[in-house]
Write a protein that holds these residues in place. Sequence first.
Motif, PDB file in Angstrom:
ATOM      1  N   PRO A  65      44.088  49.844  18.348  1.00  0.00           N
ATOM      2  CA  PRO A  65      44.210  48.537  17.650  1.00  0.00           C
ATOM      3  C   PRO A  65      45.061  47.561  18.438  1.00  0.00           C
ATOM      4  N   LEU A  66      44.676  46.290  18.374  1.00  0.00           N
ATOM      5  CA  LEU A  66      45.437  45.241  19.051  1.00  0.00           C
ATOM      6  C   LEU A  66      46.738  44.970  18.298  1.00  0.00           C
ATOM      7  N   PRO A  67      47.829  44.572  18.996  1.00  0.00           N
ATOM      8  CA  PRO A  67      49.090  44.248  18.313  1.00  0.00           C
ATOM      9  C   PRO A  67      48.899  43.031  17.427  1.00  0.00           C
ATOM     10  N   PRO A  68      49.594  42.938  16.325  1.00  0.00           N
ATOM     11  CA  PRO A  68      49.432  41.800  15.412  1.00  0.00           C
ATOM     12  C   PRO A  68      49.827  40.492  16.089  1.00  0.00           C
ATOM     13  N   SER A  69      49.073  39.418  15.821  1.00  0.00           N
ATOM     14  CA  SER A  69      49.364  38.115  16.415  1.00  0.00           C
ATOM     15  C   SER A  69      50.633  37.538  15.811  1.00  0.00           C
ATOM     16  N   SER A  70      51.433  36.848  16.652  1.00  0.00           N
ATOM     17  CA  SER A  70      52.656  36.216  16.160  1.00  0.00           C
ATOM     18  C   SER A  70      52.367  34.916  15.415  1.00  0.00           C
ATOM     19  N   TYR A  71      51.126  34.409  15.550  1.00  0.00           N
ATOM     20  CA  TYR A  71      50.776  33.153  14.869  1.00  0.00           C
ATOM     21  C   TYR A  71      50.367  33.435  13.425  1.00  0.00           C
ATOM     22  N   SER A  72      50.893  32.602  12.529  1.00  0.00           N
ATOM     23  CA  SER A  72      50.472  32.660  11.145  1.00  0.00           C
ATOM     24  C   SER A  72      50.710  31.287  10.527  1.00  0.00           C
ATOM     25  N   PRO A  73      49.990  30.934   9.481  1.00  0.00           N
ATOM     26  CA  PRO A  73      50.220  29.630   8.827  1.00  0.00           C
ATOM     27  C   PRO A  73      51.670  29.433   8.408  1.00  0.00           C
ATOM     28  N   ARG A  74      52.338  30.508   7.977  1.00  0.00           N
ATOM     29  CA  ARG A  74      53.731  30.384   7.558  1.00  0.00           C
ATOM     30  C   ARG A  74      54.622  30.002   8.735  1.00  0.00           C
ATOM     31  N   ASN A  75      54.396  30.645   9.905  1.00  0.00           N
ATOM     32  CA  ASN A  75      55.197  30.303  11.086  1.00  0.00           C
ATOM     33  C   ASN A  75      54.932  28.876  11.544  1.00  0.00           C
ATOM     34  N   ALA A  76      53.679  28.446  11.435  1.00  0.00           N
ATOM     35  CA  ALA A  76      53.345  27.080  11.842  1.00  0.00           C
ATOM     36  C   ALA A  76      54.057  26.067  10.959  1.00  0.00           C
ATOM     37  N   ARG A 113      56.812  26.540   9.314  1.00  0.00           N
ATOM     38  CA  ARG A 113      58.242  26.608   9.606  1.00  0.00           C
ATOM     39  C   ARG A 113      58.578  25.833  10.875  1.00  0.00           C
ATOM     40  N   SER A 114      57.745  25.957  11.901  1.00  0.00           N
ATOM     41  CA  SER A 114      57.978  25.225  13.145  1.00  0.00           C
ATOM     42  C   SER A 114      57.866  23.716  12.935  1.00  0.00           C
ATOM     43  N   ALA A 115      56.858  23.299  12.146  1.00  0.00           N
ATOM     44  CA  ALA A 115      56.700  21.867  11.880  1.00  0.00           C
ATOM     45  C   ALA A 115      57.886  21.318  11.103  1.00  0.00           C
ATOM     46  N   LEU A 116      58.365  22.103  10.137  1.00  0.00           N
ATOM     47  CA  LEU A 116      59.517  21.670   9.346  1.00  0.00           C
ATOM     48  C   LEU A 116      60.764  21.536  10.212  1.00  0.00           C
ATOM     49  N   MET A 117      60.953  22.487  11.119  1.00  0.00           N
ATOM     50  CA  MET A 117      62.110  22.413  12.025  1.00  0.00           C
ATOM     51  C   MET A 117      62.007  21.191  12.934  1.00  0.00           C
ATOM     52  N   ALA A 118      60.789  20.903  13.426  1.00  0.00           N
ATOM     53  CA  ALA A 118      60.612  19.751  14.307  1.00  0.00           C
ATOM     54  C   ALA A 118      60.918  18.450  13.569  1.00  0.00           C
ATOM     55  N   VAL A 119      60.428  18.326  12.323  1.00  0.00           N
ATOM     56  CA  VAL A 119      60.708  17.133  11.531  1.00  0.00           C
ATOM     57  C   VAL A 119      62.195  16.999  11.259  1.00  0.00           C
ATOM     58  N   THR A 120      62.855  18.118  10.953  1.00  0.00           N
ATOM     59  CA  THR A 120      64.298  18.093  10.687  1.00  0.00           C
ATOM     60  C   THR A 120      65.066  17.614  11.907  1.00  0.00           C
ATOM     61  N   VAL A 121      64.686  18.123  13.076  1.00  0.00           N
ATOM     62  CA  VAL A 121      65.362  17.715  14.319  1.00  0.00           C
ATOM     63  C   VAL A 121      65.153  16.225  14.568  1.00  0.00           C
ATOM     64  N   LEU A 122      63.923  15.740  14.364  1.00  0.00           N
ATOM     65  CA  LEU A 122      63.656  14.315  14.571  1.00  0.00           C
ATOM     66  C   LEU A 122      64.468  13.446  13.616  1.00  0.00           C
ATOM     67  N   LEU A 123      64.567  13.869  12.355  1.00  0.00           N
ATOM     68  CA  LEU A 123      65.364  13.102  11.382  1.00  0.00           C
ATOM     69  C   LEU A 123      66.837  13.094  11.768  1.00  0.00           C
ATOM     70  N   LEU A 124      67.333  14.213  12.250  1.00  0.00           N
ATOM     71  CA  LEU A 124      68.732  14.263  12.686  1.00  0.00           C
ATOM     72  C   LEU A 124      68.969  13.327  13.861  1.00  0.00           C
TER      73      LEU A 124
END
Length: 205
Positions: free
Chosen positions: A7-18, A20-31
């Motif tokens: 079996p292939l290793p599980p992908s690190s990409y998931s909608p939840r991670n995406a 979270r990354s978008a939220l962090m980017a928006v937070t950084v831009l607002l700061l």
Amino acid sequence: MNDDEKPLPPSSYSPRNARRSALMAVTVLLLIAGVAALVVYLIYRPERPRFSVVGAAVYDLNATSPPVVSTTMQFTLLIRNPNRRVSIYYDHLSAFVSYRGQAITPPASLPPLFHESRSTVELSPVLGGAAVPAAAEVGNGLAVDEAYGVVGLRVMVIGRLRYKAGAIRTGHYGLYVRCDVLVGLKKGFEGQVPLLASPPCKVDV
């Protein structure tokens, strides 16, 4: 199971991670935007404009019964921009005169104004020209004050302003100016009247 069937290793990409990354980017831009706005404010610190009344003329002032006040007045206003690096745009300005807390002239529209830094501009609006309903105490008070020779008036200027610092422009702020003056006026007199008292206007932004 051979190597091809492992079996292939599980992908690190998931909608939840995406998300979270978008939220962090928006937070950084607002700061970053907040820090930039704070730096600009600390550098420029826009001050409120300063208003004063330096001249007055009364061409007509009559109170009739039923209580109606008819008047035509002209006031000379000096507006000072004390800021070194900040210019001011004035929008939607209007002015009127009140006596004992009641308007005795209808609001008059004033032209938009651009105010350079560290400069002074002069306005001389003519206010009045139309009859305004008034309380009985207004007509009686005007009669008494004119007989005495001293009339207390308030010149009001309201509108909106914006500050400009370099390429940066702020949003609109409400402008509320109250100028209390004492004029020397006897009933029947027309023309320039002396200013017996004209303290600096109160300016709220």
